[in-house]
Design a protein around this motif. Sequence first.
Motif, short mmCIF file in Angstrom:
data_model
loop_
_atom_site.label_atom_id
_atom_site.label_comp_id
_atom_site.label_asym_id
_atom_site.label_seq_id
_atom_site.Cartn_x
_atom_site.Cartn_y
_atom_site.Cartn_z
N ASN A 9 59.07 -30.05 75.51
CA ASN A 9 60.37 -29.53 75.92
C ASN A 9 60.23 -28.14 76.54
OD1 ASN A 9 62.94 -31.19 75.11
ND2 ASN A 9 61.46 -31.57 73.49
N CYS A 10 59.40 -27.30 75.91
CA CYS A 10 59.16 -25.96 76.47
C CYS A 10 58.53 -26.06 77.85
CB CYS A 10 58.26 -25.16 75.53
SG CYS A 10 59.03 -24.70 73.97
N LYS A 11 57.56 -26.95 77.99
CA LYS A 11 56.89 -27.14 79.27
C LYS A 11 57.91 -27.51 80.35
CE LYS A 11 53.24 -28.08 81.98
NZ LYS A 11 52.13 -27.15 82.28
N GLY A 12 58.77 -28.46 80.04
CA GLY A 12 59.76 -28.90 81.01
C GLY A 12 60.66 -27.78 81.46
N GLU B 238 49.25 -24.66 73.52
CA GLU B 238 48.71 -23.87 74.63
C GLU B 238 48.15 -24.78 75.72
OE1 GLU B 238 47.49 -19.81 72.19
OE2 GLU B 238 45.92 -21.22 72.76
N LEU B 239 47.53 -25.88 75.33
CA LEU B 239 46.99 -26.82 76.31
C LEU B 239 48.09 -27.39 77.19
CD1 LEU B 239 44.51 -28.52 77.29
CD2 LEU B 239 45.19 -30.23 75.58
N ILE B 240 49.22 -27.72 76.57
CA ILE B 240 50.34 -28.32 77.31
C ILE B 240 51.07 -27.28 78.16
CG2 ILE B 240 52.64 -29.36 77.02
CD1 ILE B 240 51.52 -30.87 74.61
N CYS B 241 51.27 -26.10 77.62
CA CYS B 241 52.18 -25.13 78.23
C CYS B 241 51.52 -24.11 79.16
CB CYS B 241 52.97 -24.40 77.15
SG CYS B 241 54.10 -25.48 76.24
N SER C 213 52.21 -39.17 77.70
CA SER C 213 51.85 -40.07 78.79
C SER C 213 52.91 -40.05 79.89
CB SER C 213 51.68 -41.50 78.27
OG SER C 213 50.61 -41.58 77.36
N HIS C 214 54.19 -40.00 79.49
CA HIS C 214 55.27 -39.93 80.48
C HIS C 214 55.12 -38.68 81.33
CE1 HIS C 214 59.29 -39.01 82.06
NE2 HIS C 214 59.50 -40.31 82.03
N TYR C 215 54.79 -37.57 80.69
CA TYR C 215 54.62 -36.32 81.45
C TYR C 215 53.43 -36.42 82.40
CZ TYR C 215 52.80 -31.71 82.48
OH TYR C 215 52.28 -30.62 83.12
N LEU C 216 52.31 -36.97 81.93
CA LEU C 216 51.11 -37.06 82.76
C LEU C 216 51.32 -38.00 83.94
CD1 LEU C 216 48.37 -37.20 79.97
CD2 LEU C 216 49.00 -35.24 81.40
N VAL C 217 52.11 -39.06 83.75
CA VAL C 217 52.34 -40.03 84.81
C VAL C 217 53.39 -39.54 85.81
CG1 VAL C 217 53.22 -42.35 85.33
CG2 VAL C 217 51.63 -42.01 83.42
N HIS C 218 54.48 -38.98 85.29
CA HIS C 218 55.62 -38.63 86.15
C HIS C 218 55.68 -37.15 86.50
CE1 HIS C 218 57.30 -42.67 85.66
NE2 HIS C 218 57.02 -42.57 84.37
N GLY C 219 54.91 -36.32 85.80
CA GLY C 219 54.91 -34.90 86.09
C GLY C 219 56.09 -34.15 85.53
N GLN C 220 56.93 -34.82 84.73
CA GLN C 220 58.10 -34.19 84.13
C GLN C 220 58.23 -34.64 82.68
OE1 GLN C 220 61.47 -35.26 86.58
NE2 GLN C 220 61.28 -33.42 87.80
N PRO C 221 58.28 -33.69 81.74
CA PRO C 221 58.52 -34.08 80.34
C PRO C 221 59.92 -34.64 80.17
CG PRO C 221 57.61 -31.86 80.51
CD PRO C 221 58.03 -32.26 81.89
#
Length: 254
Positions: free
Chosen positions: A69-72, A167-170, A208-216
């Motif tokens: 959520n923070c990433k998005g 940290e890896l995600i954000c 996986s949704h984020y990695l595929v679509h680029g959006q969390p």
Amino acid sequence: MRSILVADKPGATRWAEKLAAQWRDIPVFLEMFPHGQVIHIVRDPRDVTASYKKMTYEPWPTYLDAALNCKGAMVEVPKLQKIHGENRILILRAESLALDLPGEMRKICQFLGEPYVDELADLDRFSDIKGEAWRTNTSFDDTRENYNAAAPRWQNHLDPEETFLVELICQPEMADFGYQGSGLDITTLPIDRLQEIFGDPWFSSRLSHYLVHGQPIQGYRTDPYKTEMEIVFATDSQGAATSNQSRRKPSRKD
């Protein structure tokens, strides 16, 4: 709704709404209200995750979805600001508000076109909707004694593997907003715990949704009203109210 609330008449009163995890709805709001403005507050994703970890009834490791959520928000809101302009979207850091409330309130007033007065930064004058003394909305306590310290809590409330994952995600957005990495060495982390995190069906599907679509995906699995409020206002099998003092927050193994 728009015809009722839009403030475009002489003497109209400014109104505000506080929402969380709603960054995807910003364009809809700005279209609905041509004079509407958005103030988006960013917080260190590690502290967001630590707070959610403490308050949620979600089991480990599904609450780590807070990082997505923070990433998005950190990715999308700056893009929206470029599209709609800095006169319609203001982005602030929660830590800056705590450390320099007068300075940040001046920014907010300038953004809104409202005059700044010292009372706006005087915590002793804050009150809630009932007119009672304001208390901070935090997962850790209900006082404001440490509000101005803005001390990060994640070091004491996140495990090393949880910190590493956030940290890896954000990154690199954390660095863009001025949040320094912990410098954790991945070789020192428990591999079995990392495997358990990435093997969790809920978390892995969101990742996986984020990695595929680029959006969390915006939002959390738990509906706070339907799930957590039912826990707070629980009833027994006969429909009688039971004290939430007798209910405990599930542990990671529950």
